[in-house]
Every structure is written in C-alpha cells, then in structure tokens.
Design an enzyme around this catalytic site. Structure first.
Site, PDB file in Angstrom:
ATOM      1  N   ARG A  90       0.832  -1.200   0.000  1.00  0.00           N
ATOM      2  CA  ARG A  90       0.000   0.000   0.000  1.00  0.00           C
ATOM      3  C   ARG A  90       0.870   1.255   0.000  1.00  0.00           C
ATOM      4  NH1 ARG A  90      -5.428   0.163   0.098  1.00  0.00           N
ATOM      5  NH2 ARG A  90      -4.807  -1.537  -1.247  1.00  0.00           N
ATOM      6  N   GLU A  93       2.070   1.600  -3.451  1.00  0.00           N
ATOM      7  CA  GLU A  93       0.965   2.071  -4.284  1.00  0.00           C
ATOM      8  C   GLU A  93       0.753   3.580  -4.114  1.00  0.00           C
ATOM      9  OE1 GLU A  93      -3.395   0.304  -5.196  1.00  0.00           O
ATOM     10  OE2 GLU A  93      -2.999   0.763  -3.084  1.00  0.00           O
ATOM     11  N   SER A 116      15.747  14.518   0.688  1.00  0.00           N
ATOM     12  CA  SER A 116      16.754  13.586   1.183  1.00  0.00           C
ATOM     13  C   SER A 116      16.095  12.448   1.950  1.00  0.00           C
ATOM     14  CB  SER A 116      17.734  14.313   2.103  1.00  0.00           C
ATOM     15  OG  SER A 116      18.635  13.399   2.685  1.00  0.00           O
TER      16      SER A 116
END
Length: 149
Positions: A90, A93, A116
């Site tokens: 997830r 995603e 960073s």
C-alpha cells in the site's frame, strides 16, 4: 516475524516480542523514535556505543552480542518489487499513484530537487477522526536542489 531478514535482526525482534516490549518501549530506552528503533532492529541503521548499550540493557543481552549493530548497514530492500506484504504494498501504491503529483507540487514550492532520505525523519502517529482510527505518516526530509555544473 519476517523470514527474509538477517540473523541478528530475527534475534532482536524475537527477543523484543518474548519480553513483551513495544517499539514505544524501545524508543523510550534509546531516546530515538519508534521508527528509527525498528530500522535499527531490522538492520537499516547503524548504532553507536550508547545505543548498543541501551539495546543490551533493554533485552538483557551482552553488548558483545550486538557488535554487528555498529557496522554500516547494507541497505538492500528486503521486499520484492512490487512488495507482496499488503501494508508495504500500500505504501508502494501511494508513491506510484501520488508520486507525479507530489513531485510537481514540491518543485513549485522548492524548485528542482529531491527530498533527502538520509537527512530525514519518519514519524507515525495514530489519530481518531470521525470515530475511526487513522494513521498519519510524516516524512520530514531536507530539500536538496540539483546543482548546475
């Protein structure tokens, strides 16, 4: 517990579990965030002498058993790409879906560069909203502008 992590990581995580400790407990002992402590146990962070001593005290271990924690870690991804664990997938995603929009907005705000992942902190908090538990994940990273040469 995951099966694809190193020997010391497995040992530390199993020991934490057997002692009934939470990441918050580890965090209080080390004086670092729960996310950092989990990264250390999973082998993604390098401990200093003080952190090794704190881990040894917390887990009732000898410091010499934890000497490997002081080595610079090899930060190789421990998940396949794409990830197969639902939680990790997830997050993947979210980056795939929101990445282009976040990049565009960030470049408008900061200019051409990147955030960073080295000079960065990650915080995770649990909040209640409209009767449901929600997770707030914060990445606080230094903005690095691309240099012209």
């Amino acid at each position: 517990m995951r099966s694809d992590i190193g020997r010391l990581s497995k040992y530390l995580i199993e020991r934490k579990k057997n002692l009934g400790l939470t990441w918050e407990d580890v965090s209080r002992k080390l004086g670092k965030s729960p996310v950092y402590c989990a990264m250390l146990f999973y082998g993604y962070a390098q401990a200093d002498d003080e952190e090794v001593k704190a881990v040894a005290e917390l887990l009732n271990l000898e410091e010499k058993e934890l000497a490997e924690l002081k080595d610079a870690p090899y930060r190789e991804p421990q998940q396949p790409v794409p990830p197969t664990d639902p939680f990790v997938y997830r997050l993947y995603e979210v980056v795939i879906l929101y990445g282009p929009a976040l990049k565009d907005v960030a470049h408008e705000m900061f200019g051409d560069g990147i955030m960073s992942a080295i000079d960065m902190s990650v915080e995770l908090e649990k909040v209640e909203q409209e009767g449901a538990e929600r997770m707030v994940l914060t990445f606080n990273g230094k903005w690095l502008k691309y240099r012209k040469f």
